[in-house]
Design an enzyme around this catalytic site. Structure first.
Site, PDB file in Angstrom:
ATOM      1  N   GLY A  12       0.839  -1.210   0.000  1.00  0.00           N
ATOM      2  CA  GLY A  12       0.000   0.000   0.000  1.00  0.00           C
ATOM      3  C   GLY A  12       0.865   1.248   0.000  1.00  0.00           C
ATOM      4  O   GLY A  12       1.903   1.287   0.637  1.00  0.00           O
ATOM      5  N   ARG A  74       0.479  -4.831  -4.906  1.00  0.00           N
ATOM      6  CA  ARG A  74       0.647  -5.801  -3.824  1.00  0.00           C
ATOM      7  C   ARG A  74       1.131  -7.157  -4.359  1.00  0.00           C
ATOM      8  O   ARG A  74       0.986  -8.173  -3.696  1.00  0.00           O
ATOM      9  CB  ARG A  74      -0.665  -5.956  -3.050  1.00  0.00           C
ATOM     10  CG  ARG A  74      -1.061  -4.703  -2.261  1.00  0.00           C
ATOM     11  CD  ARG A  74      -2.091  -5.025  -1.212  1.00  0.00           C
ATOM     12  NE  ARG A  74      -2.544  -3.861  -0.471  1.00  0.00           N
ATOM     13  CZ  ARG A  74      -1.933  -3.381   0.611  1.00  0.00           C
ATOM     14  NH1 ARG A  74      -0.837  -3.940   1.060  1.00  0.00           N
ATOM     15  NH2 ARG A  74      -2.425  -2.334   1.240  1.00  0.00           N
ATOM     16  N   GLY A 111       5.351  -4.942   5.829  1.00  0.00           N
ATOM     17  CA  GLY A 111       5.633  -6.314   6.237  1.00  0.00           C
ATOM     18  C   GLY A 111       5.732  -7.289   5.074  1.00  0.00           C
ATOM     19  O   GLY A 111       6.658  -8.105   5.016  1.00  0.00           O
ATOM     20  N   ASP A 135       0.592   1.708   9.008  1.00  0.00           N
ATOM     21  CA  ASP A 135       0.186   0.826  10.110  1.00  0.00           C
ATOM     22  C   ASP A 135       1.221   0.794  11.239  1.00  0.00           C
ATOM     23  O   ASP A 135       0.898   0.365  12.347  1.00  0.00           O
ATOM     24  CB  ASP A 135      -0.027  -0.612   9.609  1.00  0.00           C
ATOM     25  CG  ASP A 135      -1.055  -0.695   8.496  1.00  0.00           C
ATOM     26  OD1 ASP A 135      -1.850   0.252   8.368  1.00  0.00           O
ATOM     27  OD2 ASP A 135      -1.041  -1.692   7.752  1.00  0.00           O
ATOM     28  N   ARG A 170     -24.533  12.799  19.864  1.00  0.00           N
ATOM     29  CA  ARG A 170     -24.463  11.497  19.186  1.00  0.00           C
ATOM     30  C   ARG A 170     -23.201  10.730  19.565  1.00  0.00           C
ATOM     31  O   ARG A 170     -22.222  11.318  20.035  1.00  0.00           O
ATOM     32  CB  ARG A 170     -24.376  11.717  17.661  1.00  0.00           C
ATOM     33  CG  ARG A 170     -25.693  11.991  17.018  1.00  0.00           C
ATOM     34  CD  ARG A 170     -25.476  12.312  15.554  1.00  0.00           C
ATOM     35  NE  ARG A 170     -26.756  12.475  14.875  1.00  0.00           N
ATOM     36  CZ  ARG A 170     -26.911  13.123  13.733  1.00  0.00           C
ATOM     37  NH1 ARG A 170     -25.884  13.692  13.126  1.00  0.00           N
ATOM     38  NH2 ARG A 170     -28.098  13.193  13.180  1.00  0.00           N
ATOM     39  N   MET A 177      -7.615   2.965   9.930  1.00  0.00           N
ATOM     40  CA  MET A 177      -6.852   1.854   9.328  1.00  0.00           C
ATOM     41  C   MET A 177      -5.811   1.291  10.288  1.00  0.00           C
ATOM     42  O   MET A 177      -5.676   1.764  11.416  1.00  0.00           O
ATOM     43  CB  MET A 177      -6.186   2.322   8.036  1.00  0.00           C
ATOM     44  CG  MET A 177      -7.089   2.274   6.828  1.00  0.00           C
ATOM     45  SD  MET A 177      -6.135   2.621   5.339  1.00  0.00           S
ATOM     46  CE  MET A 177      -7.312   2.122   4.079  1.00  0.00           C
ATOM     47  N   GLY A 178      -5.056   0.314   9.810  1.00  0.00           N
ATOM     48  CA  GLY A 178      -4.006  -0.278  10.648  1.00  0.00           C
ATOM     49  C   GLY A 178      -3.868  -1.773  10.435  1.00  0.00           C
ATOM     50  O   GLY A 178      -3.019  -2.408  11.033  1.00  0.00           O
TER      51      GLY A 178
HETATM   52  O1  F6P Z   1      -1.178  -1.483   5.064  1.00  0.00           O
HETATM   53  C1  F6P Z   1      -1.753  -0.249   4.824  1.00  0.00           C
HETATM   54  C2  F6P Z   1      -3.241  -0.358   4.719  1.00  0.00           C
HETATM   55  O2  F6P Z   1      -3.754   0.936   4.480  1.00  0.00           O
HETATM   56  C3  F6P Z   1      -3.963  -1.005   5.903  1.00  0.00           C
HETATM   57  O3  F6P Z   1      -4.111  -0.131   6.980  1.00  0.00           O
HETATM   58  C4  F6P Z   1      -5.246  -1.427   5.265  1.00  0.00           C
HETATM   59  O4  F6P Z   1      -5.796  -2.515   5.956  1.00  0.00           O
HETATM   60  C5  F6P Z   1      -4.821  -1.822   3.880  1.00  0.00           C
HETATM   61  O5  F6P Z   1      -3.588  -1.173   3.627  1.00  0.00           O
HETATM   62  C6  F6P Z   1      -5.786  -1.466   2.782  1.00  0.00           C
HETATM   63  O6  F6P Z   1      -5.291  -2.012   1.606  1.00  0.00           O
HETATM   64  P1  F6P Z   1      -5.738  -1.596   0.152  1.00  0.00           P
HETATM   65  O7  F6P Z   1      -5.188  -0.234  -0.150  1.00  0.00           O
HETATM   66  O8  F6P Z   1      -5.108  -2.645  -0.711  1.00  0.00           O
HETATM   67  O9  F6P Z   1      -7.219  -1.585   0.119  1.00  0.00           O
END
Ligand code: F6P
Length: 366
Positions: A12, A74, A111, A135, A170, A177-178
């Site tokens: 990503g 990826r 990773g 992340d 509310r 994300m993460g």
């Molecule tokens: O690893 C970075 C990240 O943004 C994560 O936080 C998230 O789960 C994932 O990538 C989303 O992936 P994509 O951009 O392939 O939808």
């Protein structure tokens, strides 16, 4: 002396990648007199030998740009979709490395990239990596570039959600994300003063979250911000996941993970709905999603990416390969790829950030 340096960005994207490309590139070119070639779209572009010469002009003016001028993907060298087949393209990559007369390939990634890099090292390639990801889940480094910028974006979002939650009395459930690590939700939750923070490392009970919100209501605060990491799980889900992982391991089958984004978002919507039913307060979900990965890198990320990038060029000059350049305090330390690949840095449940959040009254729903 090393002459030909290849660079690719994989996984990503995140803010700071261009600063890192520039850091490696400018030091390699201008300082050490090497030649630098970029490969487009991660390992796919490397496999297809789609290159971009990174000369002084290309490296100029990119420090502040988000994303990556090289493009990313990826794809994994050993399991690549080619037509309707998944093939091991490692040998093609090894050939392209040789055909481009590379002395080293620098892979900028998280990773997954560290694992792919180690596989290529095992095939005899000279490899260096830099740790990038919003992340912040790469082991052996204090921090990854991209994290600080995303932290700022998510914190700003929580700030904005606070005023509207307050006005309407509310609950706002904001998904951060993460992936399977809670660093971003925890950091932004603390910085933005979220009332509840839910992270994968501390499985939660919906009832406990509702109780924390109702306690605030009783104190005259009929609004709450719930910062939920996309990988956060209820205690039941966590137990189920552990059991099914153990079963799969038993059967020696590979774990198949359903489309994560869909699952994450579904869980967040469900949580917002349950909290409305349990507290009697209106509840709204907000999914920050890829907003957190876009735009200009923060000053801290530009600085980190530049210092790690130039440290990579120093290692190339010294012909030291097979390392990830880690951030340790003020310095940059080479760490053997085998000590990084395949591991994930999650939040220890007793981490000082968690303790500190609990001390100011934040609920983790546990
Ligand atoms: O690893 C970075 C990240 O943004 C994560 O936080 C998230 O789960 C994932 O990538 C989303 O992936 P994509 O951009 O392939 O939808």
């Amino acid at each position: 002396m090393a002459k030909f340096v290849g660079i690719l960005t994989s996984g990503g994207d995140c803010p700071g990648l261009n600063a890192a490309i520039r850091g490696v590139g400018k030091a390699a070119l201008g300082y050490y007199g090497m030649q630098v070639i970029g490969f487009r779209d991660g390992f796919r572009g490397f496999m297809e030998n789609r290159t971009m010469e990174l000369d002084g002009e290309m490296l100029s003016g990119i420090l502040t740009q988000g994303g990556t001028i090289l493009g990313t993907s990826r794809d994994k060298p050993h399991k690549m979709q080619v037509g309707d087949k998944i093939l091991d393209m490692t040998d093609v990559i090894v050939k392209n490395y040789a055909d481009n007369h590379l002395d080293v390939l620098v892979c900028l990634g998280g990773g997954g990239t560290q694992k792919n890099a180690l596989r290529l090292k095992a095939k005899g390639l000279n490899i260096l990596t830099l740790p990038k990801t919003i992340d912040n889940d790469v082991v052996q480094t204090d921090i990854t570039f991209g994290f600080d910028t995303a932290l700022g974006i998510a914190t700003d979002a929580i700030d904005r959600l606070h005023s509207t939650a307050h006005s309407h009395h509310r609950i706002i459930v904001v998904e951060i994300m993460g992936h399977r690590a809670g660093w971003l939700a925890l950091g932004a939750g603390i910085a933005g003063g979220a009332d509840v923070i839910l992270i994968p490392e501390i499985p939660y009970q919906v009832g406990a979250v509702a109780e924390a919100i109702k306690a605030r209501k009783r104190k005259g605060k009929p609004f709450s911000i719930v910062a939920v990491a996309e990988g956060a799980l209820t205690q039941e889900e966590f137990a189920e996941q552990q059991a099914s992982a153990a079963k799969k391991k038993d059967k020696k089958t590979k774990e198949i993970v359903a489309e994560p984004e869909l699952v994450y978002a579904e869980r967040t919507l469900r949580l917002a709905h349950q909290l409305e039913l349990l507290t009697g307060l209106e509840s709204r979900p907000t999914i920050l999603g890829h907003l957190q990965r876009g735009g200009t890198p923060s000053a801290a990320d530009r600085l980190l990416a530049t210092r790690l990038g130039t440290a990579a060029a120093d290692l190339i000059q010294a012909r030291q390969y097979g390392y990830m350049v880690a951030a340790r305090g003020e310095s940059s330390t080479p760490v053997a790829l085998q000590d990084v690949a395949g591991q994930v840095k999650t939040v220890p449940p007793d981490h000082p950030w968690v303790a500190s959040a609990r001390s100011v009254g934040t609920s983790f729903g546990d």
